[in-house]
Design a protein around this motif. Structure first.
Motif, short mmCIF file in Angstrom:
data_model
loop_
_atom_site.label_atom_id
_atom_site.label_comp_id
_atom_site.label_asym_id
_atom_site.label_seq_id
_atom_site.Cartn_x
_atom_site.Cartn_y
_atom_site.Cartn_z
N THR A 1 0.85 -1.19 0.00
CA THR A 1 0.00 0.00 0.00
C THR A 1 0.88 1.23 0.00
OG1 THR A 1 -0.10 0.00 2.42
CG2 THR A 1 -1.88 -1.14 1.24
N GLY A 2 0.36 2.29 -0.53
CA GLY A 2 1.07 3.57 -0.47
C GLY A 2 2.31 3.60 -1.33
N ALA A 3 3.46 3.24 -0.77
CA ALA A 3 4.75 3.38 -1.44
C ALA A 3 4.96 2.40 -2.57
CB ALA A 3 5.87 3.20 -0.42
N SER A 4 4.01 1.48 -2.80
CA SER A 4 4.19 0.46 -3.84
C SER A 4 4.07 1.02 -5.24
CB SER A 4 3.17 -0.65 -3.66
OG SER A 4 1.86 -0.16 -3.85
N SER A 5 3.54 2.22 -5.37
CA SER A 5 3.24 2.75 -6.70
C SER A 5 4.47 2.81 -7.60
CB SER A 5 2.63 4.15 -6.57
OG SER A 5 2.41 4.73 -7.83
N GLY A 6 5.57 3.36 -7.09
CA GLY A 6 6.75 3.50 -7.92
C GLY A 6 7.35 2.16 -8.32
N VAL A 7 7.46 1.23 -7.36
CA VAL A 7 8.04 -0.07 -7.65
C VAL A 7 7.18 -0.82 -8.65
CG1 VAL A 7 8.70 -2.29 -6.66
CG2 VAL A 7 9.14 -0.17 -5.40
N SER A 8 5.87 -0.84 -8.44
CA SER A 8 4.98 -1.58 -9.31
C SER A 8 4.94 -0.97 -10.70
CB SER A 8 3.57 -1.62 -8.70
OG SER A 8 3.59 -2.31 -7.48
N GLY A 9 4.98 0.37 -10.78
CA GLY A 9 5.00 1.01 -12.08
C GLY A 9 6.23 0.61 -12.87
N PHE A 10 7.36 0.52 -12.18
CA PHE A 10 8.59 0.09 -12.84
C PHE A 10 8.47 -1.35 -13.34
CE2 PHE A 10 12.76 -2.00 -12.51
CZ PHE A 10 13.48 -1.23 -13.42
N GLY A 11 7.87 -2.23 -12.51
CA GLY A 11 7.70 -3.62 -12.91
C GLY A 11 6.81 -3.76 -14.12
N ARG A 12 5.75 -2.98 -14.15
CA ARG A 12 4.85 -3.04 -15.30
C ARG A 12 5.55 -2.53 -16.55
NH1 ARG A 12 -0.10 0.87 -16.84
NH2 ARG A 12 -0.65 -0.17 -18.78
N ALA A 13 6.36 -1.48 -16.41
CA ALA A 13 7.09 -0.94 -17.55
C ALA A 13 8.06 -1.96 -18.13
CB ALA A 13 7.84 0.33 -17.14
N ILE A 14 8.74 -2.72 -17.25
CA ILE A 14 9.67 -3.75 -17.71
C ILE A 14 8.93 -4.83 -18.48
CG2 ILE A 14 11.21 -5.60 -16.94
CD1 ILE A 14 12.48 -2.90 -16.83
N GLY A 15 7.82 -5.30 -17.94
CA GLY A 15 7.05 -6.34 -18.62
C GLY A 15 6.57 -5.88 -19.98
#
Length: 216
Positions: free
Chosen positions: A119-133
């Motif tokens: 929650t909260g701080a996951s936005s940046g990490v998850s956005g990066f993961g989606r961009a890689i995929g």
């Protein structure tokens, strides 16, 4: 019916399955996800969109299996007529495409799990993961698909197992995938479309061959 007649039919069935499964998976992903990355997590709050992604990710392994079967059966059909250079490019690009397809799916699955568990701080990490995929699939996997199409069409020219209209359409679709895949993500459907056309042509010709043998 002997093995020589079963081989093209097996390739056709595997190709049709791959085309249908990959088209369905890609379409579900594109319909469920936004085109940009600015709101990378917001769409996962919608249960129906998340369900579409999960279904798509579960279809990808079966699409990869069907594509590997398609490669193997096509190589068996070509047999001793294959050119070593183009056969190597054909096999290598096909294997790389499947590998990158699986990597992209795995990264996307990890992205969804990351969003669900943070929650909260996951936005940046998850956005990066989606961009890689997305990058692996759209930039690299689809260009390997273009190379696979070119090598298959070229082998078809040299061996004559692909009709002329499919050869030239394969070159045209591969060129679009190489230079214009970033214009629209719907362009990526050209690859499964060409595999579907090739498979249907192979199936029709195989059935026609069977009818001709029965009529003798």
């Amino acid at each position: 019916m002997n093995g020589a007649l079963r081989t093209p039919r097996a390739a056709a069935i595997a190709g049709v399955l791959f085309a249908v499964l990959l088209t369905t998976a890609l379409t579900l992903v594109w319909l469920a996800t936004p085109s940009g990355f600015a709101e990378s997590n917001a769409w996962l709050a919608d249960p129906s969109r998340k369900r579409m992604i999960v279904v798509a990710l579960n279809l990808v392994p079966f699409a990869g299996i069907a594509f590997l079967w398609f490669i193997g059966v096509v190589r068996d059909r070509i047999g001793d007529r294959e050119d070593r250079f183009f056969a190597t490019v054909f096999l290598g690009s096909g294997l790389l495409f499947v590998a990158m397809l699986f990597v992209s799916s795995a990264v996307t699955a990890a992205f969804i799990a990351d969003v669900a568990g943070r929650t909260g701080a996951s936005s940046g990490v998850s956005g990066f993961g989606r961009a890689i995929g997305s990058l692996v699939l759209h930039t690299y996997a689809m260009r390997m698909a273009a190379v696979f199409t070119i090598s298959t069409a070229t082998i078809g020219v040299r061996t004559g197992f692909i009709p002329r209209w499919l050869r030239f359409s394969g070159y045209a679709m591969a060129l679009v995938l190489l230079v214009a895949v970033d214009v629209s993500r719907w362009v990526e459907l050209l690859f499964p479309l060409w595999i579907l056309l090739l498979s249907l042509d192979t199936l029709v010709r195989s059935l026609g061959h069977d009818e001709a043998r029965r009529s003798r």
